[in-house]
Design an enzyme around this catalytic site. Structure first.
Site, PDB file in Angstrom:
ATOM      1  N   ASN A  31      72.051  29.503  11.903  1.00  0.00           N
ATOM      2  CA  ASN A  31      72.929  29.911  10.799  1.00  0.00           C
ATOM      3  C   ASN A  31      72.155  30.900   9.941  1.00  0.00           C
ATOM      4  O   ASN A  31      71.222  30.520   9.245  1.00  0.00           O
ATOM      5  CB  ASN A  31      73.326  28.660   9.989  1.00  0.00           C
ATOM      6  CG  ASN A  31      74.073  29.016   8.707  1.00  0.00           C
ATOM      7  OD1 ASN A  31      74.526  30.143   8.527  1.00  0.00           O
ATOM      8  ND2 ASN A  31      74.191  28.036   7.821  1.00  0.00           N
ATOM      9  N   LYS A  33      73.183  32.569   7.403  1.00  0.00           N
ATOM     10  CA  LYS A  33      73.573  32.605   5.970  1.00  0.00           C
ATOM     11  C   LYS A  33      73.774  34.070   5.551  1.00  0.00           C
ATOM     12  O   LYS A  33      74.252  34.864   6.350  1.00  0.00           O
ATOM     13  CB  LYS A  33      72.532  31.863   5.140  1.00  0.00           C
ATOM     14  CG  LYS A  33      72.253  30.463   5.714  1.00  0.00           C
ATOM     15  CD  LYS A  33      71.449  29.582   4.828  1.00  0.00           C
ATOM     16  CE  LYS A  33      71.242  28.232   5.538  1.00  0.00           C
ATOM     17  NZ  LYS A  33      70.576  27.253   4.687  1.00  0.00           N
ATOM     18  N   HIS A 116      79.627  23.416   5.120  1.00  0.00           N
ATOM     19  CA  HIS A 116      78.171  23.569   4.975  1.00  0.00           C
ATOM     20  C   HIS A 116      77.780  23.204   3.548  1.00  0.00           C
ATOM     21  O   HIS A 116      78.513  23.461   2.599  1.00  0.00           O
ATOM     22  CB  HIS A 116      77.741  25.003   5.296  1.00  0.00           C
ATOM     23  CG  HIS A 116      76.257  25.139   5.338  1.00  0.00           C
ATOM     24  ND1 HIS A 116      75.503  25.332   4.198  1.00  0.00           N
ATOM     25  CD2 HIS A 116      75.379  25.055   6.373  1.00  0.00           C
ATOM     26  CE1 HIS A 116      74.228  25.373   4.539  1.00  0.00           C
ATOM     27  NE2 HIS A 116      74.125  25.201   5.849  1.00  0.00           N
ATOM     28  N   GLU A 118      75.951  24.518   1.428  1.00  0.00           N
ATOM     29  CA  GLU A 118      76.026  25.594   0.419  1.00  0.00           C
ATOM     30  C   GLU A 118      77.472  25.878   0.034  1.00  0.00           C
ATOM     31  O   GLU A 118      77.750  26.240  -1.113  1.00  0.00           O
ATOM     32  CB  GLU A 118      75.298  26.848   0.941  1.00  0.00           C
ATOM     33  CG  GLU A 118      73.790  26.642   0.880  1.00  0.00           C
ATOM     34  CD  GLU A 118      73.022  27.181   2.067  1.00  0.00           C
ATOM     35  OE1 GLU A 118      73.517  28.085   2.765  1.00  0.00           O
ATOM     36  OE2 GLU A 118      71.897  26.688   2.308  1.00  0.00           O
ATOM     37  N   GLU A 188      72.948  17.476   7.795  1.00  0.00           N
ATOM     38  CA  GLU A 188      71.978  18.320   7.076  1.00  0.00           C
ATOM     39  C   GLU A 188      71.734  17.719   5.693  1.00  0.00           C
ATOM     40  O   GLU A 188      72.523  17.951   4.768  1.00  0.00           O
ATOM     41  CB  GLU A 188      72.533  19.733   6.915  1.00  0.00           C
ATOM     42  CG  GLU A 188      72.757  20.470   8.218  1.00  0.00           C
ATOM     43  CD  GLU A 188      72.714  21.985   8.025  1.00  0.00           C
ATOM     44  OE1 GLU A 188      71.847  22.603   8.634  1.00  0.00           O
ATOM     45  OE2 GLU A 188      73.518  22.523   7.255  1.00  0.00           O
ATOM     46  N   GLY A 194      66.258  24.566   3.395  1.00  0.00           N
ATOM     47  CA  GLY A 194      65.570  25.681   2.754  1.00  0.00           C
ATOM     48  C   GLY A 194      64.392  25.262   1.894  1.00  0.00           C
ATOM     49  O   GLY A 194      63.854  26.068   1.138  1.00  0.00           O
ATOM     50  N   SER A 234      65.231  22.637   7.471  1.00  0.00           N
ATOM     51  CA  SER A 234      63.831  23.021   7.697  1.00  0.00           C
ATOM     52  C   SER A 234      63.352  22.742   9.127  1.00  0.00           C
ATOM     53  O   SER A 234      62.212  22.328   9.333  1.00  0.00           O
ATOM     54  CB  SER A 234      62.924  22.351   6.657  1.00  0.00           C
ATOM     55  OG  SER A 234      63.275  22.793   5.351  1.00  0.00           O
TER      56      SER A 234
HETATM   57  P1  13P Z   1      66.920  25.806   6.768  1.00  0.00           P
HETATM   58  O1  13P Z   1      66.621  25.641   8.234  1.00  0.00           O
HETATM   59  O2  13P Z   1      66.541  27.162   6.233  1.00  0.00           O
HETATM   60  O3  13P Z   1      66.413  24.659   5.975  1.00  0.00           O
HETATM   61  O4  13P Z   1      68.533  25.757   6.638  1.00  0.00           O
HETATM   62  C1  13P Z   1      69.230  24.718   7.235  1.00  0.00           C
HETATM   63  C2  13P Z   1      70.676  25.025   7.172  1.00  0.00           C
HETATM   64  O5  13P Z   1      71.290  24.971   6.132  1.00  0.00           O
HETATM   65  C3  13P Z   1      71.337  25.438   8.424  1.00  0.00           C
HETATM   66  O6  13P Z   1      72.719  25.443   8.278  1.00  0.00           O
END
Ligand code: 13P
Length: 273
Positions: A31, A33, A116, A118, A188, A194, A234
């Site tokens: 992903n 983003k 998601h 976010e 997640e 992140g 992560s």
């Molecule tokens: P990271 O791997 O950067 O922590 O992000 C995970 C994520 O939100 C994937 O959708």
């Protein structure tokens, strides 16, 4: 790959069913983003494609909307799938700034993320909207990846399971058993996204096993067993293999570490065969 005795239907490339044995093909998804322009997407794909030619898991790239068409053209005829990060609930109309399932399919998408963390926490999407997006994905011919997970405050308060229950109930309860096997669930934990703080293998396995139990209880084994459960938060080249080897984890949803072709190819290579 994990196996069970309960599922016998053919479900396209993701689920191989033979002689009553379900095989959940691992899925490794990146992903991106709000990263990479269309030109940067192409610059990623040029070195990435040869690195994963022999890879066994299903590979999915989820770039930002403006890169989908370019990526779709490059990926056509390869075994790498394309997905989108979001969609609108309506198929068309006066919804400035929104993107429909039909547009995503036309770009070559097979999958779309819904809920998601976010979208839930930065854009304030409630469970009810996540469910409508999941249904819009199916109506438009896309496979939804339903993202669920608790915040650090919820984990510390011992609420992880109740948060997962609410998100799964809202996302999947009452969904047709014909559609359910095509759902993917991504666990997640918000605190691991992140932050560089990955869930321990025990935390990831516990949550995935709890989700598997919810599926067996709430939607039944035959519809629930083929559903793949991904871990995200992560994931990096140096921790992917141990997470991907967990018995109830069928793949990974990777953010930051999927932006680098070599690093993402290493993660893909860490999936069990
Ligand atoms: P990271 O791997 O950067 O922590 O992000 C995970 C994520 O939100 C994937 O959708």
């Amino acid at each position: 790959m994990q196996e069970s005795q309960s599922y016998t239907r053919e479900r396209g490339p993701a689920i191989l069913a033979a002689k009553g044995v379900t095989v959940r093909v691992p899925l490794v998804a990146g992903n991106w983003k709000m990263n990479k322009t269309p030109s940067e997407t192409e610059a990623f794909l040029t070195p990435f494609l040869p690195l994963v030619l022999q890879a066994k898991p299903e590979i999915l790239l989820i770039p930002a909307f403006p890169s989908l068409d370019r990526a779709g053209r490059i990926l056509r005829g390869t075994r790498i799938r394309l997905g989108a990060q979001d969609l609108h609930v309506e198929p068309r109309g006066a919804f400035t700034g929104a993107v429909s399932a039909e547009m995503l399919v036309d770009c070559g998408c097979h999958y779309v993320l819904v809920g998601h963390s976010e979208r839930r926490h930065v854009f304030g999407e409630p469970d009810e909207l996540v469910r409508r997006k999941l249904e819009a994905a199916f109506a438009g011919g896309l496979r939804p990846i339903l993202c669920v997970g608790e915040t650090i405050a919820e984990r510390r308060a011992g609420k992880t399971e109740s948060v997962l229950r609410i998100q799964l109930d809202a996302g999947l309860s009452g969904l047709s058993t014909r559609l359910l096997p095509d759902v993917v669930i991504a666990y997640e934990p918000v605190w691991a996204i992140g932050t560089g703080e990955t869930a321990t293998t025990e935390q990831a396995q516990d949550a995935a096993a709890w989700i598997r139990g919810w599926l067996h209880r709430e939607v039944g084994s035959s519809a629930g067993e083929p559903i793949r459960i991904l871990y995200g938060g992560s994931v990096k080249p140096d921790n992917a293999a141990e997470l991907l080897a967990l018995p109830d984890v069928d793949g990974a949803l990777v953010g930051g570490a999927s932006l680098d072709p070599k690093g993402f190819a290493q993660i893909v290579a860490g999936a069990p065969t």
